[in-house]
Design an enzyme around this catalytic site. Structure first.
Site, PDB file in Angstrom:
ATOM      1  N   CYS A   2       0.850  -1.177   0.000  1.00 21.42           N
ATOM      2  CA  CYS A   2       0.000   0.000   0.000  1.00 21.42           C
ATOM      3  C   CYS A   2       0.892   1.236   0.000  1.00 21.42           C
ATOM      4  CB  CYS A   2      -0.911   0.007   1.223  1.00 21.42           C
ATOM      5  SG  CYS A   2      -2.070  -1.379   1.313  1.00 21.42           S
ATOM      6  N   ARG A  52      -4.767   2.033  -1.069  1.00 15.67           N
ATOM      7  CA  ARG A  52      -4.982   0.671  -0.597  1.00 15.67           C
ATOM      8  C   ARG A  52      -4.839  -0.378  -1.678  1.00 15.67           C
ATOM      9  NH1 ARG A  52     -10.480  -2.335   1.420  1.00 15.67           N
ATOM     10  NH2 ARG A  52      -9.484  -3.998   2.607  1.00 15.67           N
TER      11      ARG A  52
END
Length: 209
Positions: A2, A52
């Site tokens: 991420c 994400r």
């Protein structure tokens, strides 16, 4: 993988702060193409963002993550090992969780142990945790430095990010080479904490800022 980035400044956030934060996190889209999350506090001058990549808890693992009264916010790049066992123990002690994400265990551990909570975390990670009550921003990198984390401390703010390009998206971060850093690069020498850019530092492995 991420991506995290953000900044914390002395003065309240300007109306352009959201666009600045978006520019920073968009530079990390390749690290987290499944969505962006933001936490901003205009009065406290705080801006945090997360890109994400969905691996664990695909439905409720969006970040930033918060504790029960939203006095703490965290964005994490990486993975905490053995999180199911740790989460079970914390639940038995009365802590509650809003997701199944491994990242969320850092919040109750921080509430329980304070800054010593890092001693109870194992894995490959870099994260930013903001404590609104204590008014402190905590940046942490795993012991082997598997996950990257860079930062710039200016006269009025600190900026951080998983990659230097995210920092360069902020207009107050200098964009120039460091003579020492370039020499080290040419000599194929890696000095922990240094980069090729002036006033841009890498958080050392196993360190907290």
């Amino acid at each position: 993988m991420c991506g995290i980035t953000g900044f914390w400044q002395l003065e309240p956030l300007h109306i352009r702060a959201k666009h600045q934060l978006q520019d920073m996190i968009y530079r990390l889209k390749h690290r987290g193409p499944d969505g962006f999350g933001y936490h901003m506090d205009q009065k406290k001058g705080l801006a945090m963002a997360h890109a994400r990549l969905s691996i664990i808890d695909l439905d409720t693992g969006q970040q930033p993550l918060y504790n029960g009264d939203h006095s703490q916010a965290i964005t994490v790049n990486g993975e905490f090992y053995d999180y199911k066992r740790i989460r079970t123990g914390l639940r038995l002690e009365g802590f509650s969780f809003s997701s199944k994400s491994d990242s969320e265990i850092a919040l109750p551990l921080y509430e329980k142990y304070g800054l010593e909570f890092v001693e109870h975390l194992q894995g490959e990670f870099a994260f930013a945790l903001f404590d609104h009550k204590a008014q402190q921003l905590i940046l942490v990198r795993d012991r082997f430095g598997i996950k990257p984390l860079f930062y710039h401390v200016g006269p009025n703010r600190i900026c951080y990010g998983s990659e230097i390009k995210a920092l360069f998206a902020h207009p107050e971060v200098p964009r120039r080479f460091s003579n020492t850093g370039v020499l080290q690069q040419l000599m194929h020498t890696m000095v922990p904490g240094d980069t090729a850019f002036d006033q841009i530092h890498a958080l050392k492995p196993g360190h907290m800022l």
